[in-house]
Scaffold this motif. Structure first.
Motif, mmCIF file in Angstrom:
data_model
loop_
_atom_site.group_PDB
_atom_site.id
_atom_site.type_symbol
_atom_site.label_atom_id
_atom_site.label_comp_id
_atom_site.label_asym_id
_atom_site.label_seq_id
_atom_site.Cartn_x
_atom_site.Cartn_y
_atom_site.Cartn_z
ATOM 1 N N MET A 1 8.091 10.994 -9.683
ATOM 2 C CA MET A 1 7.425 10.252 -8.619
ATOM 3 C C MET A 1 5.982 9.934 -9.014
ATOM 4 O O MET A 1 5.440 10.538 -9.924
ATOM 5 C CB MET A 1 7.398 11.049 -7.310
ATOM 6 C CG MET A 1 8.727 11.109 -6.611
ATOM 7 S SD MET A 1 9.685 12.476 -7.223
ATOM 8 C CE MET A 1 8.744 13.846 -6.646
ATOM 9 N N SER A 2 5.379 9.009 -8.325
ATOM 10 C CA SER A 2 3.969 8.703 -8.510
ATOM 11 C C SER A 2 3.386 8.347 -7.160
ATOM 12 O O SER A 2 4.090 7.935 -6.244
ATOM 13 C CB SER A 2 3.782 7.529 -9.488
ATOM 14 O OG SER A 2 4.328 6.351 -8.941
ATOM 15 N N PHE A 3 2.083 8.563 -7.043
ATOM 16 C CA PHE A 3 1.448 8.117 -5.813
ATOM 17 C C PHE A 3 0.108 7.482 -6.112
ATOM 18 O O PHE A 3 -0.542 7.777 -7.114
ATOM 19 C CB PHE A 3 1.319 9.259 -4.783
ATOM 20 C CG PHE A 3 0.216 10.246 -5.046
ATOM 21 C CD1 PHE A 3 -1.095 9.948 -4.711
ATOM 22 C CD2 PHE A 3 0.498 11.482 -5.592
ATOM 23 C CE1 PHE A 3 -2.109 10.866 -4.923
ATOM 24 C CE2 PHE A 3 -0.509 12.414 -5.818
ATOM 25 C CZ PHE A 3 -1.814 12.095 -5.482
ATOM 26 N N SER A 4 -0.292 6.593 -5.217
ATOM 27 C CA SER A 4 -1.612 5.988 -5.255
ATOM 28 C C SER A 4 -2.253 6.226 -3.907
ATOM 29 O O SER A 4 -1.580 6.450 -2.910
ATOM 30 C CB SER A 4 -1.524 4.488 -5.544
ATOM 31 O OG SER A 4 -0.923 4.253 -6.796
ATOM 32 N N GLN A 5 -3.567 6.174 -3.855
ATOM 33 C CA GLN A 5 -4.257 6.442 -2.613
ATOM 34 C C GLN A 5 -5.421 5.486 -2.456
ATOM 35 O O GLN A 5 -6.172 5.243 -3.393
ATOM 36 C CB GLN A 5 -4.762 7.888 -2.576
ATOM 37 C CG GLN A 5 -5.415 8.267 -1.267
ATOM 38 C CD GLN A 5 -5.612 9.766 -1.153
ATOM 39 O OE1 GLN A 5 -5.419 10.501 -2.106
ATOM 40 N NE2 GLN A 5 -5.982 10.222 0.019
ATOM 41 N N ILE A 6 -5.573 4.967 -1.253
ATOM 42 C CA ILE A 6 -6.728 4.127 -0.955
ATOM 43 C C ILE A 6 -7.745 4.976 -0.212
ATOM 44 O O ILE A 6 -7.421 6.002 0.379
ATOM 45 C CB ILE A 6 -6.351 2.880 -0.132
ATOM 46 C CG1 ILE A 6 -5.801 3.271 1.247
ATOM 47 C CG2 ILE A 6 -5.355 2.040 -0.879
ATOM 48 C CD1 ILE A 6 -5.628 2.086 2.166
ATOM 49 N N LEU A 370 0.473 6.041 -1.015
ATOM 50 C CA LEU A 370 1.720 5.327 -1.262
ATOM 51 C C LEU A 370 2.473 6.119 -2.309
ATOM 52 O O LEU A 370 1.978 6.314 -3.430
ATOM 53 C CB LEU A 370 1.455 3.913 -1.771
ATOM 54 C CG LEU A 370 2.663 3.222 -2.423
ATOM 55 C CD1 LEU A 370 3.653 2.773 -1.368
ATOM 56 C CD2 LEU A 370 2.225 2.050 -3.278
ATOM 57 N N VAL A 371 3.664 6.622 -1.977
ATOM 58 C CA VAL A 371 4.457 7.415 -2.908
ATOM 59 C C VAL A 371 5.709 6.632 -3.267
ATOM 60 O O VAL A 371 6.406 6.111 -2.392
ATOM 61 C CB VAL A 371 4.852 8.780 -2.307
ATOM 62 C CG1 VAL A 371 5.650 9.601 -3.317
ATOM 63 C CG2 VAL A 371 3.611 9.548 -1.879
ATOM 64 N N ILE A 372 5.997 6.527 -4.560
ATOM 65 C CA ILE A 372 7.211 5.882 -5.055
ATOM 66 C C ILE A 372 8.173 6.980 -5.500
ATOM 67 O O ILE A 372 7.836 7.810 -6.340
ATOM 68 C CB ILE A 372 6.892 4.919 -6.211
ATOM 69 C CG1 ILE A 372 5.992 3.783 -5.714
ATOM 70 C CG2 ILE A 372 8.179 4.365 -6.817
ATOM 71 C CD1 ILE A 372 5.522 2.839 -6.795
ATOM 72 N N TRP A 373 9.379 6.978 -4.923
ATOM 73 C CA TRP A 373 10.363 8.019 -5.168
ATOM 74 C C TRP A 373 11.510 7.454 -6.011
ATOM 75 O O TRP A 373 12.216 6.559 -5.561
ATOM 76 C CB TRP A 373 10.928 8.549 -3.850
ATOM 77 C CG TRP A 373 9.903 8.990 -2.851
ATOM 78 C CD1 TRP A 373 9.304 8.223 -1.898
ATOM 79 C CD2 TRP A 373 9.361 10.309 -2.697
ATOM 80 N NE1 TRP A 373 8.414 8.963 -1.165
ATOM 81 C CE2 TRP A 373 8.433 10.259 -1.636
ATOM 82 C CE3 TRP A 373 9.580 11.515 -3.370
ATOM 83 C CZ2 TRP A 373 7.717 11.375 -1.222
ATOM 84 C CZ3 TRP A 373 8.860 12.626 -2.944
ATOM 85 C CH2 TRP A 373 7.947 12.558 -1.889
#
Length: 387
Positions: A1-6, A370-373
């Motif tokens: 998984m990966s995540f981004s954050q604003i 935002l997490v991509i699974w």
């Protein structure tokens, strides 16, 4: 998984209320809990910059829902300002032209969903009605017809694969199904639930209590089943009978030990994933004709490789200042939940499929992440998504 954050200018995370992807997942639209829609570029699993390439600002209130139609590349947005817009991309990539939808409501719009053929969309409202919208060629305008047989705020809508039947959930604990056929847009509506003739347009043809405030409703890929998330920390399922109108006796509910679920997605005809106030997405499966609880997918095993952090994160200096001024601590304590989402999940979207199977989804939350699974990767680490 990966995540981004604003994050805000002061470094604090910015909540995300809703999001939507274009057809090839190269563009992401999201609302950072205000009246704006930000569109960012996504390439091969990476955000080139988590700064918006384009900001759409027609709304005056918080944007409550987004839907990106892949067939015609159009975005619908609705907001607390009681308006909805259809956004059409111009000749340039960062150029989007809005067209106001004639909703005729005096309360907030809460949820929006394209029909499968993208000729209509449904807008849920706080005015105890649902607007079914379509493009009027003569007026050159998006107009709406209203179904008003409701007793509370509508929180969620979803389309049956036949693009005629709409499932509607609200805060009065009742799910209703409405015939949404529009003359000049749709063919004659099919006969449903063993009726002798076709239902009347914009009339309720089924209603049944489900025992809880309804956050989300969704039809299965075949349309033979309906799943719904309620505020009593349960996920409900109903198999739609072909020979009679469904009622409360057809409802099956599966309870979880955690907080309430507010968003759900069908992974296939026999599997659902859901998240919400419980920030760890959880699966549900049909086994032996019965629905059972599966597994939470955010575990130490699935996080073993570590999340890929991208975008603007809260700075170390700000964390240290907050620890000293707010808690009187000399160092930053390692606190918080262990899951990738640190707060409630507000929205979930399908990103990719392999045939009838959903293989990748995304989620956003109040933590600004935002997490991509990658579900195939998750399943390989857990052995199975079933208990």
């Amino acid at each position: 998984m990966s995540f981004s954050q604003i994050a805000l200018n002061n470094g604090r995370p910015q909540p995300i209320t809703c999001h939507a992807w274009n057809a090839d997942q190269t563009l992401l639209a999201f609302c950072p809990n205000n009246n704006e829609i930000h569109i960012v570029k996504h390439n091969a699993g990476k955000f080139e910059e988590f700064e918006p390439k384009c900001i759409l600002k027609e709304h005056d209130g918080v944007v409550t829902s987004l839907a990106w139609g892949h067939k015609y590349n159009r975005i619908i947005s609705c907001s607390q300002d009681r308006n909805a817009f259809v956004w059409q991309q111009g000749s340039q990539q960062n150029q989007w032209t809005p067209m106001l939808v004639f909703l005729r409501i005096n309360r907030a719009a809460t949820h929006v969903k394209w029909s499968h053929n993208e000729l209509k969309f449904a807008v849920a409202t706080g005015q105890k009605l649902v607007c079914v919208c379509y493009f009027d060629e003569e007026q050159d305008f998006w107009v709406s017809k209203q179904s008003e047989a409701f007793e509370s705020t509508i929180t969620s809508v979803d389309w049956h694969p036949n693009d005629t039947l709409i499932a509607i959930g609200g805060t009065n604990n009742v799910i209703r199904m409405v015939c949404s056929a529009i003359k000049g847009v749709d063919k004659k509506p099919p006969i449903m639930f063993g009726a002798e003739k076709s239902p009347k347009p914009m009339h309720v043809i089924a209603a049944f209590p489900v025992g809880g405030w309804i956050h989300n409703v969704a039809f299965s890929p075949s349309g033979n089943q309906l799943a719904f998330a309620t505020h009593d920390s349960s996920l409900g399922f109903i198999t739609l009978p072909s020979d009679r109108v469904p009622d409360a006796s057809d409802v099956t509910k599966v309870y979880i030990k955690g907080l309430a679920l507010t968003r759900l997605l069908w992974l296939n005809e026999d599997s659902v994933i859901a998240g919400g106030h419980e920030p760890n997405p959880t699966t549900f499966h049909r086994s032996g004709g019965k629905w059972v609880l599966g597994k939470a997918i955010d575990t130490a095993e699935t996080r073993s490789s570590g999340p890929q952090r991208r975008g603007s994160m809260m700075s170390n200096a700000f964390q240290k200042f907050e620890a000293q001024s707010g808690r009187g601590e000399a160092t930053v304590a390692k606190k918080g939940v262990e899951t990738l989402h640190q707060n409630a999940i507000t929205d979930m979207c399908v990103m990719s499929r392999n045939g009838a199977e959903v293989t990748k989804i995304s989620s956003v939350g109040l933590d600004g992440r935002l997490v991509i699974w990658d579900l195939q990767s998750v399943e390989s680490k857990l052995g199975s998504l079933k208990l």
